[in-house]
Scaffold this motif. Sequence first.
Motif, PDB file in Angstrom:
ATOM      1  N   VAL A  34    -101.577 -40.077  50.546  1.00  0.00           N
ATOM      2  CA  VAL A  34    -101.041 -40.774  51.714  1.00  0.00           C
ATOM      3  C   VAL A  34    -100.089 -39.830  52.454  1.00  0.00           C
ATOM      4  O   VAL A  34     -99.375 -39.036  51.849  1.00  0.00           O
ATOM      5  N   ARG A  56     -92.703 -48.107  48.420  1.00  0.00           N
ATOM      6  CA  ARG A  56     -93.139 -48.096  49.819  1.00  0.00           C
ATOM      7  C   ARG A  56     -91.991 -47.967  50.803  1.00  0.00           C
ATOM      8  O   ARG A  56     -92.212 -47.717  51.988  1.00  0.00           O
ATOM      9  N   LEU A  87     -94.588 -47.269  54.034  1.00  0.00           N
ATOM     10  CA  LEU A  87     -95.988 -47.316  53.623  1.00  0.00           C
ATOM     11  C   LEU A  87     -96.520 -48.733  53.738  1.00  0.00           C
ATOM     12  O   LEU A  87     -95.771 -49.708  53.663  1.00  0.00           O
ATOM     13  N   SER A 120     -98.797 -50.221  51.686  1.00  0.00           N
ATOM     14  CA  SER A 120     -99.207 -50.863  50.435  1.00  0.00           C
ATOM     15  C   SER A 120     -98.146 -50.685  49.367  1.00  0.00           C
ATOM     16  O   SER A 120     -97.531 -49.621  49.247  1.00  0.00           O
ATOM     17  N   ASP A 146     -98.587 -44.460  59.315  1.00  0.00           N
ATOM     18  CA  ASP A 146     -99.600 -43.724  58.564  1.00  0.00           C
ATOM     19  C   ASP A 146    -100.357 -42.792  59.506  1.00  0.00           C
ATOM     20  O   ASP A 146    -100.738 -43.185  60.617  1.00  0.00           O
ATOM     21  N   GLU A 187     -98.546 -47.749  46.852  1.00  0.00           N
ATOM     22  CA  GLU A 187     -98.372 -46.390  47.325  1.00  0.00           C
ATOM     23  C   GLU A 187     -96.926 -45.945  47.135  1.00  0.00           C
ATOM     24  O   GLU A 187     -96.014 -46.761  47.085  1.00  0.00           O
ATOM     25  N   HIS A 206    -103.116 -36.623  45.253  1.00  0.00           N
ATOM     26  CA  HIS A 206    -101.897 -36.972  45.976  1.00  0.00           C
ATOM     27  C   HIS A 206    -101.310 -35.737  46.642  1.00  0.00           C
ATOM     28  O   HIS A 206    -101.636 -34.601  46.291  1.00  0.00           O
ATOM     29  N   GLU A 212    -106.630 -42.233  42.306  1.00  0.00           N
ATOM     30  CA  GLU A 212    -105.494 -41.920  43.165  1.00  0.00           C
ATOM     31  C   GLU A 212    -105.990 -41.349  44.489  1.00  0.00           C
ATOM     32  O   GLU A 212    -106.952 -40.593  44.528  1.00  0.00           O
ATOM     33  N   GLY A 257    -101.430 -43.090  46.493  1.00  0.00           N
ATOM     34  CA  GLY A 257    -101.622 -44.507  46.215  1.00  0.00           C
ATOM     35  C   GLY A 257    -102.664 -44.682  45.131  1.00  0.00           C
ATOM     36  O   GLY A 257    -103.375 -43.738  44.764  1.00  0.00           O
TER      37      GLY A 257
END
Length: 324
Positions: free
Chosen positions: A180, A127, A143, A145, A191, A148, A201, A177, A167
């Motif tokens: 992000v 992250r 990020l 989370s 974000d 992620e 992804h 998945e 993520g």
Amino acid sequence: MFRPVPVPVLPPSTALADLATAGEHHAWLAGTTGVFTSRPSAPLVLSWTGETWREERLPDLPAAASLSGVAATAPDDVWAVGNSAGRPLVLHFDGTAWHTVHTPAITWAKAVVAVTRDEVHVVGTGRDALHFDGAAWHQRTALSSAREGLLTITAPAPHDVWAGGGGLAGAGAASYEYPVLTHWDGDTWTDVAGPRLERGHIARLAAAAPDDLWLGHVRDTEGLRVHRWDGNTWTSVPSPDDVGRLSVHGVAAGWTWGVRATRTSFEARPAFHRWTGDTWTAVPLPDALARTSASHVGLATTGATTWAYLKTAAGVHVLRHTDS
């Protein structure tokens, strides 16, 4: 047409990772040697001298290492990133020699973008990201989370940096998945909403201008799909049409690259396509390479000059395409 240029002979254990340009006459190719061998892997950088590609002399490292990304602002300001001994490996070329640069630790560095000499960002599978402001390196939370991670980064301007990845949601057999996308405005990472992508992804980002961003999205086994941002909205770009089964691996501003196979063969032959404004056009390769199975396919473009690389059983090949 792409035309081959001389490349030094490299070991069969070479894996190619990324390509960067600085103007029409300077380019660098990063990778790793010693992959899947009994000896420690080592970073590799090739540079274009104007006449040929040559292998760069890199600093000696105490442990096995690999490179995954390269970026440049000028012939005397080149960055290569990867990993060694569980830490990010950051190398810098100042026009005379390559040096190892100490940075804070992040999880598995994957990509680098150098916007100016005083604005460099590195992202990885965790992250956190790294930011060089011209004086020091700083660790930034990119990020929200811990599940992620980031895989790709691009920037049309110092305060306009985009990074993408994926993520993991759910648990066990129910996990999936999701993409992000995050943006650096010069102060923080935030974000942002990308194209309406529910699963998979973001594998590749490339910016030609603040209002021209190209995004490559991978979902399950469907391969890479291309989307484009015009500064206001996202639009889906149709996939290139080619003979047989085409698997697109990456996208640059106005280009895609990948491999294709005929219905009677599983050989993966290199394929490069260029966007004409409303459709993709295949760019021919020399006959010997067009008929050869290839891997580690990639590309970088300055607009007028485009470099491509691929690996075959005969070794590493680098090709050049110009708009002259």
